[in-house]
Scaffold this motif. Sequence first.
Motif, mmCIF file in Angstrom:
data_model
loop_
_atom_site.group_PDB
_atom_site.id
_atom_site.type_symbol
_atom_site.label_atom_id
_atom_site.label_comp_id
_atom_site.label_asym_id
_atom_site.label_seq_id
_atom_site.Cartn_x
_atom_site.Cartn_y
_atom_site.Cartn_z
ATOM 1 N N TYR A 51 46.384 38.185 5.627
ATOM 2 C CA TYR A 51 47.774 38.393 5.568
ATOM 3 C C TYR A 51 48.491 37.532 6.480
ATOM 4 O O TYR A 51 49.853 36.997 6.118
ATOM 5 N N HIS A 54 47.757 33.369 5.615
ATOM 6 C CA HIS A 54 47.765 32.741 3.952
ATOM 7 C C HIS A 54 48.630 31.694 4.104
ATOM 8 O O HIS A 54 49.866 31.423 4.752
ATOM 9 N N VAL A 59 50.026 30.687 -6.594
ATOM 10 C CA VAL A 59 48.743 31.367 -6.943
ATOM 11 C C VAL A 59 48.358 31.181 -8.396
ATOM 12 O O VAL A 59 49.259 30.850 -9.029
ATOM 13 N N SER A 64 45.272 36.038 -8.699
ATOM 14 C CA SER A 64 44.404 35.281 -7.926
ATOM 15 C C SER A 64 42.968 36.168 -8.176
ATOM 16 O O SER A 64 43.161 37.294 -8.381
ATOM 17 N N CYS A 276 53.291 33.793 -12.114
ATOM 18 C CA CYS A 276 52.412 33.948 -10.753
ATOM 19 C C CYS A 276 53.447 34.991 -9.960
ATOM 20 O O CYS A 276 54.613 34.778 -9.993
ATOM 21 N N SER A 278 53.693 36.325 -5.534
ATOM 22 C CA SER A 278 53.208 35.754 -4.229
ATOM 23 C C SER A 278 52.060 36.027 -3.627
ATOM 24 O O SER A 278 51.553 36.917 -3.950
ATOM 25 N N ARG A 279 51.664 35.139 -2.853
ATOM 26 C CA ARG A 279 50.288 35.361 -2.186
ATOM 27 C C ARG A 279 50.429 36.673 -1.144
ATOM 28 O O ARG A 279 49.401 37.383 -1.087
ATOM 29 N N GLU A 282 49.964 39.795 -3.125
ATOM 30 C CA GLU A 282 48.642 39.898 -3.631
ATOM 31 C C GLU A 282 47.772 40.388 -2.674
ATOM 32 O O GLU A 282 47.011 41.276 -2.695
#
Length: 315
Positions: A51, A54, A59, A64, A276, A278-279, A282
């Motif tokens: 976290y 990243h 993504v 993902s 998608c 946001s990472r 995720e």
Amino acid sequence: MKEPWSKRHKREFKGSKFSLSNSFAQPLSQPELVELVRQEDSSSHNLLEMYQNHDLEYVPNGGSRDLRQDIAKVVYNKDKSESQEPVTADNVLVFPGAQVALQTAALAFARDCHTIVFTPGYQSTVESPGWAKTSQGVTQIPRSPENNWQVDPDKLQEAIQRNTKFLILNEPHNPSGVIMSRELQQEVIDICRDHDIVILCDEVYRLLEHDHEDDDNNKATSSRIPSMANAYEKGISAVTMSKPWGGCGISIGWLVCRDPSMVQRLVDVQYFGCACVSRASEIQGRMVLAASSAILKDRMATIRQNKALLQATIR
């Protein structure tokens, strides 16, 4: 399109000190989530480093693979029958919350056909099939307190038309809180299978069944029914992190479906909506799933406590 209920609600109750209408579990804080992950086994600790470090690339469309694998493992493969193949990452599509997921499913499967929904229900669940441009009509079947707010299979059978190909359910049901039995769920599935009807089940309150004490919230309670994705080959399950886990601000929801051709239809529609998330969201979602048992146990304790206070007040 009608005025959003939540818009009216926020306008009319803005500034109220107390709200009895919130529809989600007590929200998590980021420090609380971090501490819960630290209490898990060491294999989960790399999520904290992930976290913090990243990148900000897009993504993949639909989420993902690591998040989709965690969703399949934690939420769906604990209640499947022994004869079933496990849900995989390929069966999961991730969205920025369940709201977009419900709309995507309706736009994918309510086109060029007749749809059946049960009322009352969440606005997007009830109204989204009518937003499909080439919808051939929507029949709303009212649930009744005389029937303990349960789905009536006879009324479902009567409502089916030659071109009916999409049914939307909500189990556990909002706003009544009832849950259909496994026998009733199977009866509804059998009816839909006979007519080649896709079932979308809004399951955002699943895992919050509280019919008895249970130290392991991943273990099915006596009232919990299988997810529609596990129960029916043409079933779709819709879930969000806000309801059971209190991960509201993470804004992660998903659809699960075992049929590859149906998943592809969803992917094609999703691409033109919100491809998608946001990472960061995720990874927070993966952290929630890593600590799922502890979070659910705590939220269930709060539910039981608040329910007892409400019952005492009513008496």
